[in-house]
Structure formats: C-alpha cells, structure tokens
Write a protein that holds these residues in place. Structure first.
Motif, short mmCIF file in Angstrom:
data_model
loop_
_atom_site.label_atom_id
_atom_site.label_comp_id
_atom_site.label_asym_id
_atom_site.label_seq_id
_atom_site.Cartn_x
_atom_site.Cartn_y
_atom_site.Cartn_z
N ASN A 129 -33.20 18.06 58.43
CA ASN A 129 -33.18 17.35 57.15
C ASN A 129 -33.82 18.14 56.02
OD1 ASN A 129 -31.94 14.74 57.87
ND2 ASN A 129 -33.70 14.55 59.24
N ASP A 130 -34.06 19.44 56.24
CA ASP A 130 -34.64 20.24 55.17
C ASP A 130 -33.72 20.33 53.95
OD1 ASP A 130 -37.00 20.68 56.47
OD2 ASP A 130 -36.48 22.69 57.20
N TRP A 131 -32.43 20.12 54.16
CA TRP A 131 -31.50 20.12 53.02
C TRP A 131 -31.90 19.05 52.00
CZ3 TRP A 131 -29.05 15.66 51.70
CH2 TRP A 131 -28.98 14.66 52.68
N SER A 327 -44.70 13.65 61.53
CA SER A 327 -44.06 14.64 62.37
C SER A 327 -42.92 13.97 63.13
CB SER A 327 -45.07 15.23 63.36
OG SER A 327 -46.03 16.01 62.69
N LEU A 328 -41.70 14.41 62.84
CA LEU A 328 -40.52 13.82 63.44
C LEU A 328 -39.75 14.87 64.22
CD1 LEU A 328 -39.29 11.78 60.34
CD2 LEU A 328 -40.46 10.88 62.35
N PRO A 329 -38.92 14.46 65.17
CA PRO A 329 -38.08 15.43 65.88
C PRO A 329 -37.22 16.22 64.90
CG PRO A 329 -38.00 13.27 66.95
CD PRO A 329 -38.72 13.08 65.65
N ALA A 330 -37.03 17.49 65.21
CA ALA A 330 -36.29 18.37 64.30
C ALA A 330 -34.88 17.88 64.05
CB ALA A 330 -36.26 19.79 64.86
N ASP A 331 -34.30 17.19 65.03
CA ASP A 331 -32.90 16.77 64.90
C ASP A 331 -32.77 15.29 64.56
OD1 ASP A 331 -33.84 15.77 67.27
OD2 ASP A 331 -32.09 16.33 68.47
N CYS A 332 -33.82 14.68 64.01
CA CYS A 332 -33.74 13.26 63.68
C CYS A 332 -32.73 13.02 62.57
CB CYS A 332 -35.12 12.72 63.28
SG CYS A 332 -35.69 13.23 61.65
N SER A 333 -32.25 11.81 62.49
CA SER A 333 -31.24 11.46 61.48
C SER A 333 -31.87 11.32 60.11
CB SER A 333 -30.56 10.15 61.87
OG SER A 333 -31.49 9.08 61.79
N THR A 336 -33.74 8.01 59.92
CA THR A 336 -35.10 8.08 60.46
C THR A 336 -36.04 8.77 59.47
OG1 THR A 336 -34.27 8.14 62.73
CG2 THR A 336 -36.51 8.96 62.36
N ARG A 337 -35.54 9.85 58.85
CA ARG A 337 -36.36 10.60 57.90
C ARG A 337 -36.76 9.72 56.70
NH1 ARG A 337 -39.99 14.07 57.22
NH2 ARG A 337 -40.75 12.05 56.62
N LEU A 338 -35.81 9.00 56.14
CA LEU A 338 -36.10 8.17 54.96
C LEU A 338 -36.95 6.96 55.33
CD1 LEU A 338 -32.74 8.29 52.96
CD2 LEU A 338 -34.77 9.71 52.72
N HIS A 339 -36.69 6.37 56.49
CA HIS A 339 -37.51 5.23 56.92
C HIS A 339 -38.97 5.65 57.13
CE1 HIS A 339 -34.04 2.47 58.50
NE2 HIS A 339 -33.98 2.70 57.19
N ALA A 340 -39.18 6.86 57.67
CA ALA A 340 -40.54 7.35 57.85
C ALA A 340 -41.22 7.58 56.51
CB ALA A 340 -40.52 8.65 58.66
N TRP A 341 -40.47 8.09 55.54
CA TRP A 341 -41.01 8.29 54.19
C TRP A 341 -41.44 6.96 53.59
CZ3 TRP A 341 -37.58 9.97 49.43
CH2 TRP A 341 -38.42 10.26 48.34
N ILE A 342 -40.60 5.95 53.71
CA ILE A 342 -40.93 4.63 53.17
C ILE A 342 -42.17 4.06 53.86
CG2 ILE A 342 -40.12 2.25 53.00
CD1 ILE A 342 -37.29 3.39 52.62
N LEU A 370 -32.04 4.49 49.15
CA LEU A 370 -31.29 3.99 50.30
C LEU A 370 -29.86 3.64 49.91
CD1 LEU A 370 -33.93 1.68 52.05
CD2 LEU A 370 -33.26 4.00 52.67
N THR A 371 -29.68 3.07 48.74
CA THR A 371 -28.34 2.73 48.27
C THR A 371 -27.49 3.98 48.08
OG1 THR A 371 -29.17 0.74 47.17
CG2 THR A 371 -27.03 1.57 46.45
N LEU A 372 -28.08 5.01 47.49
CA LEU A 372 -27.35 6.25 47.26
C LEU A 372 -26.81 6.81 48.57
CD1 LEU A 372 -26.46 8.73 45.59
CD2 LEU A 372 -28.76 9.66 45.94
N PHE A 373 -27.64 6.85 49.60
CA PHE A 373 -27.24 7.47 50.85
C PHE A 373 -26.63 6.47 51.84
CE2 PHE A 373 -30.37 10.45 49.17
CZ PHE A 373 -29.65 11.63 49.26
N ASN A 374 -26.39 5.24 51.35
CA ASN A 374 -25.73 4.22 52.16
C ASN A 374 -26.46 4.01 53.48
OD1 ASN A 374 -23.71 2.29 52.60
ND2 ASN A 374 -22.41 3.73 53.72
N ILE A 375 -27.78 3.91 53.39
CA ILE A 375 -28.64 3.76 54.56
C ILE A 375 -29.26 2.36 54.54
CG2 ILE A 375 -30.86 4.51 55.54
CD1 ILE A 375 -30.05 7.35 54.87
N PRO A 376 -29.26 1.66 55.67
CA PRO A 376 -29.87 0.32 55.71
C PRO A 376 -31.38 0.42 55.53
CG PRO A 376 -29.31 1.05 57.93
CD PRO A 376 -28.72 2.07 56.98
N PRO A 377 -31.99 -0.65 55.09
CA PRO A 377 -33.45 -0.63 54.91
C PRO A 377 -34.14 -0.59 56.26
CG PRO A 377 -32.59 -2.84 54.56
CD PRO A 377 -31.40 -1.94 54.70
N PRO A 378 -35.41 -0.22 56.28
CA PRO A 378 -36.16 -0.21 57.54
C PRO A 378 -36.34 -1.61 58.06
CG PRO A 378 -37.61 0.20 55.69
CD PRO A 378 -36.23 0.23 55.14
#
Length: 421
Positions: A129-131, A327-333, A336-342, A370-378
């Motif tokens: 998710n470094d992108w 610290s999250l798994p390197a290949d997490c979705s 997962t990345r955005l939910h951890a940030w929140i 979350l709306t931009l990336f079409n990701i459900p809330p945590p």
C-alpha cells in the motif's frame, strides 16, 4: 475589529507552523541564492504544517541538500542535530519545481519517515500500500502549490514576489490537467474494452504502468519522480524559469493562507469524474500499483482525486501523522490499511485538545476518503477499542455507510460537545 483579529489569528497560525529549515549550498551547488531558496521552502512548509498542529505534536528540523538522481527523504536523521535530511534535484530558479519537490518530501516526513516512524513499520518496510502514501505526497505538492498561489497574492515572503503567485498556480494546474487527461484517456480505453466484451480474455487498456514507471532510488531513503532526468516535466518546469528578483522585506503582515474557492474545488471534482468511474479505474490499476508504488501517472491520478478532499478538510494533514503508526502485514488490503488509520486516529482524539476540537471535521474527512475508494466503514465500536466509550454503541444501526463510521467517532463527538458546554 473582527478583521484585525482575523489577521492576528492567521499570523499566529503562520508562526506556529514555522519549522527550522537549513540548506547546504556549498559551492553554490543549487546555482541560486540560498536565502531565496530557504524563503521559498519555508513558505511551502507553512502551507502544510499550519494544518498539522506543530505546537502540540512537534515536527523535526529539516536539512536540505542537493540530490543527484531524484528527490529523497532519508530515513535516518542527521547525527549532529536530529534533522530530517531531504534531497532536492531542482536547481537554479525553478521555483515551482522546488516547491513541488519539497512539499512531497515534507509529506513523507509528516507520515513518519524517520527512525521512529520506521520502527513502527519494520514488519513491512516495503508495503503493497505504499502507492497510497506516494499519492498522498503528490497530492500534498499540488495542495501546496495552489495554496502558495493564493497566499502570495496577499502575503508573499517578500513583497516583490507577489507577481510570481500566478506561476505557482499555473504549475499546479498544468500537472492537474496532465493527470486528468491521462485519467480520461484510461477511462475511454476501459469503456472500449468493456463494450467489446471480455470473450477473448485480454486485459483492459486502462493500465498505465508500462509507459509511466519510476523506480525507488537507492533504497536508503524514499525517492520520487520530478527529477532532473525527466525531459517532459523538465521542459514544463522551464515555463517557471524566471525567479523572483532580489529580496526586499515585506512591509507589514497580511492575511495568510486564504481558503480555496469552493466553486473551483467543485469544478475540480467534476473534472476528475469522482465516484464509481474512479473505482473502476482503481480496480484496473491497483495490482500494478501494489507491485510498484511509484507509477507516477497512477500516483498523480489518485492525487488529483484526493486533492479536493484535503482542500475541503485540511485536518487531513494532521491525521497523516497516524497513517503509519500500525504495523500491518506487507500484503494487507487497502481496506485494512485505511481502517487501521481510522482506528489509530480515533484512539488519539480523546487525548488531544486539537483533535477533540475538530472531531466532527475528522469524521467528514474519513467519510470522504472511504467514499472515494469505495471502501465500507470499519466495524462499529466494541470493547476492543483503545479509548473508553462514553455510551454503548454496539446495538446501534444506521442504514448508510456513513452511519457505521459515525459510531466510531460518536464518543469523540459527544466528548467534544460536553467539553464545550
């Protein structure tokens, strides 16, 4: 009286956002006045740091040196003073390019590209998710150029730099136009592919990775595009060749960082076709971005979509401090990345006066992301939350996606209301 208080408040904000910046211009390696470069970089830094609660959370000093291949932020601070080292490849009087590069690297510093930040990411020093971080940093550059363009109209570092304000705005507009053009072309190709059907099993043509790739640099820090070797962007930067004349002092303080025009922001949102089309484009390009975080065409497209959110909710720059604290798994979705940030941000709200006062804006910011990336809330809060819940929210249910996210922030919102009362 009200206008005087506004000016004084803005001047206090500007002073609070000041960070110590030094530069190594030995042998005139930048081929420009070190004093002018420092004035420019301090102006760029303030546009971001004024939103990042520097007085409460701090910010390291920054030491700028001349990099050769591409701009870079070193992970390890300087031993003698703990300053974050930032290398820039811009030279001479390419003021727009200096500002763009420095804002990008400053954003890397904000999200923790120092030893302390690195320790929190040892489990995944290179993440899929470094992108997302790279795109945020590209967005920060666009945000800074546009903000400087507004600020310099009324309060340039020196009064005779005021006339350069439109060039900063034009540099940002040029980059936005390039990204939106690439995005529109990619969408057209995706549409053609979808209309043709997928019976042949071929891949869509919305993939931008082949022609617009950029590597990571030497591995000791974090590098990005906008380097001296990129012919097209270097040619574009030449439009801004003429730098400001010799310095002269500003006679009196003037308003700082005027807000972006709302109609302008809405027009930008329309131009990038915010919504389901972006989700389609992202799905097509996500695998390539996860493999290579620095596909600049893709980073720029994501950045242009993020920009209106940060201009509407600049509290996002403060929240970037918590982007890499888990610290999250390197290949997490990405989910997962955005939910951890929140989660990491919400856990800090009740202990931070600055965050507490802006809890409603924080909710709006994350809802927009979350709306931009079409990701459900945590998931709704439960006993696993690291901060105490003020009310039992586990039985609440709201019909729209913002509802569940609201449950995450409701304890903070209620606490903020109680505190004000």
């Amino acid at each position: 009286m009200e206008s005087i208080e506004l000016v004084l408040n803005e001047c206090k904000q500007r002073e609070a956002a000041t960070v110590r910046i030094s530069i190594d211009n030995t042998a005139n390696v930048f081929r420009a006045s070190a004093a002018n470069i420092l004035a420019l970089l301090r102006s760029a830094a303030r546009e971001i740091l004024v939103h990042a609660a520097v007085q409460e959370f701090g910010f390291p000093a920054v030491h700028v040196y001349a990099a050769e291949n591409s701009p870079i932020t070193l992970f390890k601070p300087r031993e003698q003073d703990g300053a974050t080292e930032v290398g820039l490849t811009s030279r001479e009087t390419y003021w727009g390019q200096y500002s763009f590069q420095f804002a990008h690297e400053l954003c890397h510093t904000l999200v923790g590209h120092t030893d302390a930040g690195l320790r929190g990411r040892l489990a995944h020093s290179v993440s899929c998710n470094d992108w997302f971080e790279e795109s945020l940093c590209e967005m920060a550059s666009l945000f800074t150029l546009r903000a400087m363009g507004r600020t310099w109209q009324v309060s340039a570092p020196y009064s005779n730099w005021t006339d350069f304000a439109p060039h900063l705005t034009a540099y940002a507009a040029q980059r936005i136009d390039t990204a939106t053009s690439l995005y529109s072309t990619a969408l057209e190709h995706l549409g053609e592919h979808q209309r043709a059907g997928s019976a042949d099993g071929g891949d869509g043509d919305g993939d931008l990775s082949a022609q617009h790739n950029h590597d990571h640099g030497d591995g000791h820090g974090h590098s990005h595009g906008e380097g001296q070797g990129r012919g097209q962007r270097k040619a574009q930067a030449r439009v801004l060749r003429a730098g400001p004349p010799p310095m002269s002092p500003l006679a009196s303080p003037l308003p700082f960082n005027p807000a972006p025009n709302q109609q302008d922001t809405e027009t930008m949102l329309s131009a990038v076709q915010h919504g389901t089309l972006f989700a389609t484009w992202l799905e097509e390009n996500l695998d390539n971005m996860r493999d290579n975080s620095c596909i600049r065409a893709c980073n720029d497209i994501v950045a242009v979509h993020l920009l209106p959110i940060f201009e509407a909710h600049p509290i996002g720059f403060l929240l970037l401090r918590f982007l890499n604290t888990s610290s999250l798994p390197a290949d997490c979705s990405l989910t997962t990345r955005l939910h951890a940030w929140i989660a990491d941000a919400s856990a800090r709200i009740l202990s931070s006066p600055t965050l507490m006062a802006k809890s409603a804006e924080i909710f709006l910011f994350f809802n927009a992301i979350l709306t931009l990336f079409n990701i459900p809330p945590p998931p709704a809060p439960d006993s696993s939350l690291r901060h105490p819940s003020l009310v039992d929210l586990t039985s609440w249910s709201l019909p729209h996606s913002a509802g569940t996210l609201l449950l995450v922030f409701l304890p903070c919102l209620l606490a903020s209301i109680v505190k004000r009362a």
